[in-house]
Design an enzyme around this catalytic site. Structure first.
Site, PDB file in Angstrom:
ATOM      1  N   HIS A 128       3.651  14.651  -0.694  1.00  0.00           N
ATOM      2  CA  HIS A 128       3.765  14.545   0.765  1.00  0.00           C
ATOM      3  C   HIS A 128       4.231  15.889   1.329  1.00  0.00           C
ATOM      4  O   HIS A 128       4.737  16.736   0.596  1.00  0.00           O
ATOM      5  CB  HIS A 128       4.792  13.468   1.157  1.00  0.00           C
ATOM      6  CG  HIS A 128       4.259  12.079   1.045  1.00  0.00           C
ATOM      7  ND1 HIS A 128       4.277  11.372  -0.130  1.00  0.00           N
ATOM      8  CD2 HIS A 128       3.678  11.262   1.967  1.00  0.00           C
ATOM      9  CE1 HIS A 128       3.736  10.178   0.060  1.00  0.00           C
ATOM     10  NE2 HIS A 128       3.354  10.084   1.320  1.00  0.00           N
ATOM     11  N   LYS A 132       9.155  15.327   4.483  1.00  0.00           N
ATOM     12  CA  LYS A 132       9.429  13.930   4.108  1.00  0.00           C
ATOM     13  C   LYS A 132      10.776  13.856   3.393  1.00  0.00           C
ATOM     14  O   LYS A 132      11.017  14.573   2.420  1.00  0.00           O
ATOM     15  CB  LYS A 132       8.304  13.374   3.232  1.00  0.00           C
ATOM     16  CG  LYS A 132       8.509  11.903   2.913  1.00  0.00           C
ATOM     17  CD  LYS A 132       7.269  11.268   2.323  1.00  0.00           C
ATOM     18  CE  LYS A 132       7.488   9.816   1.954  1.00  0.00           C
ATOM     19  NZ  LYS A 132       7.763   8.931   3.077  1.00  0.00           N
TER      20      LYS A 132
HETATM   21  P1  NAD Z   1       9.815  12.261  11.709  1.00  0.00           P
HETATM   22  O1  NAD Z   1      11.028  12.874  11.061  1.00  0.00           O
HETATM   23  O2  NAD Z   1       8.740  13.133  12.228  1.00  0.00           O
HETATM   24  O3  NAD Z   1      10.306  11.323  12.930  1.00  0.00           O
HETATM   25  C1  NAD Z   1      11.422  10.496  12.847  1.00  0.00           C
HETATM   26  C2  NAD Z   1      11.694   9.890  14.227  1.00  0.00           C
HETATM   27  O4  NAD Z   1      12.799   8.985  14.106  1.00  0.00           O
HETATM   28  C3  NAD Z   1      12.100  10.923  15.294  1.00  0.00           C
HETATM   29  O5  NAD Z   1      11.561  10.546  16.549  1.00  0.00           O
HETATM   30  C4  NAD Z   1      13.622  10.806  15.333  1.00  0.00           C
HETATM   31  O6  NAD Z   1      14.206  11.191  16.572  1.00  0.00           O
HETATM   32  C5  NAD Z   1      13.757   9.297  15.115  1.00  0.00           C
HETATM   33  N1  NAD Z   1      15.104   8.930  14.667  1.00  0.00           N
HETATM   34  C6  NAD Z   1      15.834   9.499  13.674  1.00  0.00           C
HETATM   35  N2  NAD Z   1      17.043   8.897  13.595  1.00  0.00           N
HETATM   36  C7  NAD Z   1      17.053   7.934  14.546  1.00  0.00           C
HETATM   37  C8  NAD Z   1      18.019   6.981  14.966  1.00  0.00           C
HETATM   38  N3  NAD Z   1      19.224   6.891  14.367  1.00  0.00           N
HETATM   39  N4  NAD Z   1      17.689   6.128  15.983  1.00  0.00           N
HETATM   40  C9  NAD Z   1      16.457   6.197  16.566  1.00  0.00           C
HETATM   41  N5  NAD Z   1      15.512   7.091  16.217  1.00  0.00           N
HETATM   42  C10 NAD Z   1      15.820   7.939  15.224  1.00  0.00           C
HETATM   43  O7  NAD Z   1       9.241  11.222  10.644  1.00  0.00           O
HETATM   44  P2  NAD Z   1       7.725  10.674  10.524  1.00  0.00           P
HETATM   45  O8  NAD Z   1       6.953  11.563   9.645  1.00  0.00           O
HETATM   46  O9  NAD Z   1       7.223  10.339  11.891  1.00  0.00           O
HETATM   47  O10 NAD Z   1       7.993   9.318   9.721  1.00  0.00           O
HETATM   48  C11 NAD Z   1       8.784   8.277  10.293  1.00  0.00           C
HETATM   49  C12 NAD Z   1       9.001   7.184   9.258  1.00  0.00           C
HETATM   50  O11 NAD Z   1       7.746   6.557   8.967  1.00  0.00           O
HETATM   51  C13 NAD Z   1       9.540   7.682   7.915  1.00  0.00           C
HETATM   52  O12 NAD Z   1      10.419   6.706   7.399  1.00  0.00           O
HETATM   53  C14 NAD Z   1       8.285   7.800   7.067  1.00  0.00           C
HETATM   54  O13 NAD Z   1       8.550   7.750   5.684  1.00  0.00           O
HETATM   55  C15 NAD Z   1       7.542   6.579   7.556  1.00  0.00           C
HETATM   56  N6  NAD Z   1       6.094   6.549   7.348  1.00  0.00           N
HETATM   57  C16 NAD Z   1       5.569   5.326   7.100  1.00  0.00           C
HETATM   58  C17 NAD Z   1       4.196   5.171   6.967  1.00  0.00           C
HETATM   59  C18 NAD Z   1       3.649   3.789   6.761  1.00  0.00           C
HETATM   60  O14 NAD Z   1       2.414   3.618   6.756  1.00  0.00           O
HETATM   61  N7  NAD Z   1       4.506   2.763   6.618  1.00  0.00           N
HETATM   62  C19 NAD Z   1       3.357   6.286   7.091  1.00  0.00           C
HETATM   63  C20 NAD Z   1       3.917   7.538   7.355  1.00  0.00           C
HETATM   64  C21 NAD Z   1       5.294   7.654   7.497  1.00  0.00           C
END
Ligand code: NAD
Length: 214
Positions: A128, A132
């Site tokens: 990734h 991540k």
């Molecule tokens: P990122 O770091 O780009 O974004 C994280 C977001 O969460 C930001 O908007 C941040 O401000 C917010 N955040 C952080 N702490 C917070 C809190 N305490 N309260 C509210 N908001 C908060 O991450 P990303 O790449 O967008 O990934 C987000 C999540 O989705 C991760 O856990 C990632 O592993 C997961 N993900 C899941 C899938 C899936 O298909 N299930 C696919 C891709 C990513």
């Protein structure tokens, strides 16, 4: 539909907002680590944030009494217990991977698992992007739980890779490899859109994305 996103400013939040806008849906509630903006009560909430947000997400969904789609990774057994408690009140769809390809891959792994004995080595490798935080990925953990054996896991954090998972099955005489690669975050946001279209008419309960696809 009118929906909300927790983690709206993140990479996945942005990808979801873009796809939902193209489909004519309206973002009326958005929250991230620092800000909360509510224009109207959403019909559902989507959480793609970080594990640290989880307790607050559950509280928000409970207070608003709306369904939840959650893709945040790093959740543990205690978090799943809370999600199942919440699911007594509202519909909850959870997956560590909302791509259709990974869900097909999950079915293939279960099929392969039926043929394996102790003569087979199994290793899961995932790559990734460098930002991540969790390691191994939630998807790699999800795939490993489909197997009777405990596979070796390998993780790489490189550049801007959206997500690659490879499962190698080898005996002394042969190698079988199954591999999935996401070309963009649309691979995941499409699955979130399919889930959103269904969840607004679903009864309370805990659902995996794989159940929604069938
Ligand atoms: P990122 O770091 O780009 O974004 C994280 C977001 O969460 C930001 O908007 C941040 O401000 C917010 N955040 C952080 N702490 C917070 C809190 N305490 N309260 C509210 N908001 C908060 O991450 P990303 O790449 O967008 O990934 C987000 C999540 O989705 C991760 O856990 C990632 O592993 C997961 N993900 C899941 C899938 C899936 O298909 N299930 C696919 C891709 C990513």
């Amino acid at each position: 539909m009118k929906y909300g996103i927790i983690g709206y400013s993140g990479r996945m939040g942005q990808a979801i907002e873009e796809l939902f806008a193209e489909a004519g849906h309206q973002l009326v509630y958005k929250k991230d680590e620092k800000t909360t903006k509510e224009i109207e009560k959403p019909e559902l909430i989507i959480d793609f944030s970080l594990k640290e947000a989880f307790a607050e997400t559950v509280a928000i969904v409970k207070a608003k009494e709306v369904p939840l789609i959650i893709g945040t990774t790093g959740l543990e057994a205690a978090d799943f217990a809370k999600l199942k408690e919440l699911a007594a009140e509202v519909a909850v769809i959870q997956s560590f991977n909302f791509s259709i390809g990974i869900n097909i891959l999950s079915e293939l792994i279960q099929k392969v698992n039926n043929y394996l004995d102790q003569d087979w080595d199994i290793e899961i490798s995932e790559t990734h992007h460098r930002f991540k935080k969790d390691k191994p990925s939630g998807t790699a953990i999800m795939l490993s739980e489909l197997l009777d054996q405990n596979p070796e896991m390998h993780s790489k954090r490189l550049g801007s890779e959206f997500g690659e998972h490879e499962i190698d099955f080898a005996s002394t005489g042969e190698l079988l490899t199954l591999k999935h690669r996401a070309y963009s975050r649309e691979a995941f946001s499409k699955g979130v859109l399919i889930s959103a279209q269904k969840i607004i008419n679903m009864e309370p309960g805990f659902y995996k994305f794989s159940q929604i696809l069938k």
